[in-house]
Scaffold this motif. Sequence first.
Motif, PDB file in Angstrom:
ATOM      1  N   ALA A 198     -16.671   3.013   0.691  1.00  6.52           N
ATOM      2  CA  ALA A 198     -15.355   2.487   0.761  1.00  6.52           C
ATOM      3  C   ALA A 198     -15.048   1.445  -0.226  1.00  6.52           C
ATOM      4  O   ALA A 198     -13.867   1.346  -0.927  1.00  6.52           O
ATOM      5  CB  ALA A 198     -15.086   1.911   2.287  1.00  6.52           C
ATOM      6  N   HIS A 199     -15.965   0.386  -0.421  1.00  6.31           N
ATOM      7  CA  HIS A 199     -15.693  -0.715  -1.354  1.00  6.31           C
ATOM      8  C   HIS A 199     -15.413  -0.104  -2.882  1.00  6.31           C
ATOM      9  O   HIS A 199     -14.625  -0.731  -3.666  1.00  6.31           O
ATOM     10  CB  HIS A 199     -16.746  -1.674  -1.333  1.00  6.31           C
ATOM     11  CG  HIS A 199     -16.733  -2.482  -0.193  1.00  6.31           C
ATOM     12  ND1 HIS A 199     -15.632  -3.148   0.472  1.00  6.31           N
ATOM     13  CD2 HIS A 199     -17.817  -2.449   0.803  1.00  6.31           C
ATOM     14  CE1 HIS A 199     -15.991  -3.523   1.524  1.00  6.31           C
ATOM     15  NE2 HIS A 199     -17.251  -3.432   1.889  1.00  6.31           N
ATOM     16  N   TYR A 214      -7.814   0.304  -7.342  1.00  8.01           N
ATOM     17  CA  TYR A 214      -7.134  -0.987  -7.960  1.00  8.01           C
ATOM     18  C   TYR A 214      -7.396  -0.985  -9.672  1.00  8.01           C
ATOM     19  O   TYR A 214      -6.392  -1.221 -10.156  1.00  8.01           O
ATOM     20  CB  TYR A 214      -7.815  -2.231  -7.467  1.00  8.01           C
ATOM     21  CG  TYR A 214      -7.436  -2.865  -6.064  1.00  8.01           C
ATOM     22  CD1 TYR A 214      -5.976  -2.948  -5.675  1.00  8.01           C
ATOM     23  CD2 TYR A 214      -8.334  -2.904  -4.867  1.00  8.01           C
ATOM     24  CE1 TYR A 214      -5.794  -3.116  -4.431  1.00  8.01           C
ATOM     25  CE2 TYR A 214      -7.906  -3.370  -3.729  1.00  8.01           C
ATOM     26  CZ  TYR A 214      -6.814  -3.273  -3.378  1.00  8.01           C
ATOM     27  OH  TYR A 214      -6.480  -3.728  -2.272  1.00  8.01           O
ATOM     28  N   ARG A 216      -4.488  -9.557  -2.492  1.00  6.46           N
ATOM     29  CA  ARG A 216      -5.869  -9.270  -1.929  1.00  6.46           C
ATOM     30  C   ARG A 216      -6.772 -10.280  -1.993  1.00  6.46           C
ATOM     31  O   ARG A 216      -7.660 -10.481  -1.364  1.00  6.46           O
ATOM     32  CB  ARG A 216      -6.353  -8.004  -2.398  1.00  6.46           C
ATOM     33  CG  ARG A 216      -7.653  -7.368  -1.979  1.00  6.46           C
ATOM     34  CD  ARG A 216      -7.732  -7.077  -0.667  1.00  6.46           C
ATOM     35  NE  ARG A 216      -9.157  -6.678  -0.312  1.00  6.46           N
ATOM     36  CZ  ARG A 216     -10.101  -7.666  -0.109  1.00  6.46           C
ATOM     37  NH1 ARG A 216      -9.696  -8.943  -0.061  1.00  6.46           N
ATOM     38  NH2 ARG A 216     -11.140  -7.254   0.326  1.00  6.46           N
ATOM     39  N   HIS A 273     -10.200   9.078  -0.538  1.00  9.70           N
ATOM     40  CA  HIS A 273      -9.522   8.132   0.447  1.00  9.70           C
ATOM     41  C   HIS A 273      -8.947   8.519   1.580  1.00  9.70           C
ATOM     42  O   HIS A 273      -9.169   8.119   2.781  1.00  9.70           O
ATOM     43  CB  HIS A 273      -8.640   7.209  -0.588  1.00  9.70           C
ATOM     44  CG  HIS A 273      -8.002   6.022   0.097  1.00  9.70           C
ATOM     45  ND1 HIS A 273      -8.764   4.904   0.842  1.00  9.70           N
ATOM     46  CD2 HIS A 273      -6.582   5.671   0.645  1.00  9.70           C
ATOM     47  CE1 HIS A 273      -8.005   4.008   1.125  1.00  9.70           C
ATOM     48  NE2 HIS A 273      -6.959   4.423   0.867  1.00  9.70           N
ATOM     49  N   HIS A 302       0.937  -1.235   0.030  1.00  8.57           N
ATOM     50  CA  HIS A 302      -0.006  -0.118  -0.033  1.00  8.57           C
ATOM     51  C   HIS A 302       0.830   1.546  -0.040  1.00  8.57           C
ATOM     52  O   HIS A 302       0.658   2.081  -0.795  1.00  8.57           O
ATOM     53  CB  HIS A 302      -0.946   0.108   1.353  1.00  8.57           C
ATOM     54  CG  HIS A 302      -1.739   1.092   1.395  1.00  8.57           C
ATOM     55  ND1 HIS A 302      -1.274   2.549   2.089  1.00  8.57           N
ATOM     56  CD2 HIS A 302      -2.971   1.475   0.955  1.00  8.57           C
ATOM     57  CE1 HIS A 302      -2.131   3.211   2.038  1.00  8.57           C
ATOM     58  NE2 HIS A 302      -3.345   2.746   1.594  1.00  8.57           N
ATOM     59  N   HIS A 357     -12.018   1.791  -3.040  1.00  9.99           N
ATOM     60  CA  HIS A 357     -10.962   0.657  -3.232  1.00  9.99           C
ATOM     61  C   HIS A 357     -10.869   0.129  -4.524  1.00  9.99           C
ATOM     62  O   HIS A 357      -9.907  -0.070  -5.239  1.00  9.99           O
ATOM     63  CB  HIS A 357     -11.144  -0.336  -2.063  1.00  9.99           C
ATOM     64  CG  HIS A 357     -10.558   0.120  -0.884  1.00  9.99           C
ATOM     65  ND1 HIS A 357     -11.624   0.748   0.089  1.00  9.99           N
ATOM     66  CD2 HIS A 357      -9.263   0.567  -0.494  1.00  9.99           C
ATOM     67  CE1 HIS A 357     -10.744   1.111   1.283  1.00  9.99           C
ATOM     68  NE2 HIS A 357      -9.597   0.968   0.756  1.00  9.99           N
TER      69      HIS A 357
END
Length: 188
Positions: A95-96, A103, A75, A164, A23, A99
Amino acid sequence: MTHRDLFTVDYDERYTSTAIGLHWLIAALMICGFALGWIMTSIHGFTPAKLRYVSWHKWIGVTVFALATLRILWRATHRAPPLPLGTPAWQRTGAHLVHALLYVLMIVIPITGYLFSSASNVPVVYLGIVPLPRLIAPDPTLKAVFKTAHLVLNYTLAALVLAHVGAALKHQWVDRDRLLSRMLPFLK
């Protein structure tokens, strides 16, 4: 269980050391790549400094692509720690989504840059040693398309990164749910 307990992160529920390392390494490289992109595009002509920055920018892009691929594989085989129980559904969904988009962009942005180089008839030689194959023939129309896509996707990434970071800081200092401690091991 108190209201505060619903929003507290269990310290056993952290990301793995590998996920944390990837990260922060990818984040640092993306910041450097964005800064180099910003600087190199403001230099007129083809000066030695600009050509050096372009090379470094490409090397960072290839590295981010490789590390992001590794991170996605990691992940896929290692569950992320759950959000605190009291997190509202809209925040969980947000949040999902953020993220997932991060990616996707970590993969797609280097690809658009690589295709922009190929369409521009400019080779990518990783670290000045390993020449990467051209995926497409030089093409002025595709050059313009990939240049625009690369630029737009980078600004989209910057906006998502700000969202984020803002959400992480909100959780740390407003909600005080210690969510940030999952990714910053020195926070207890």
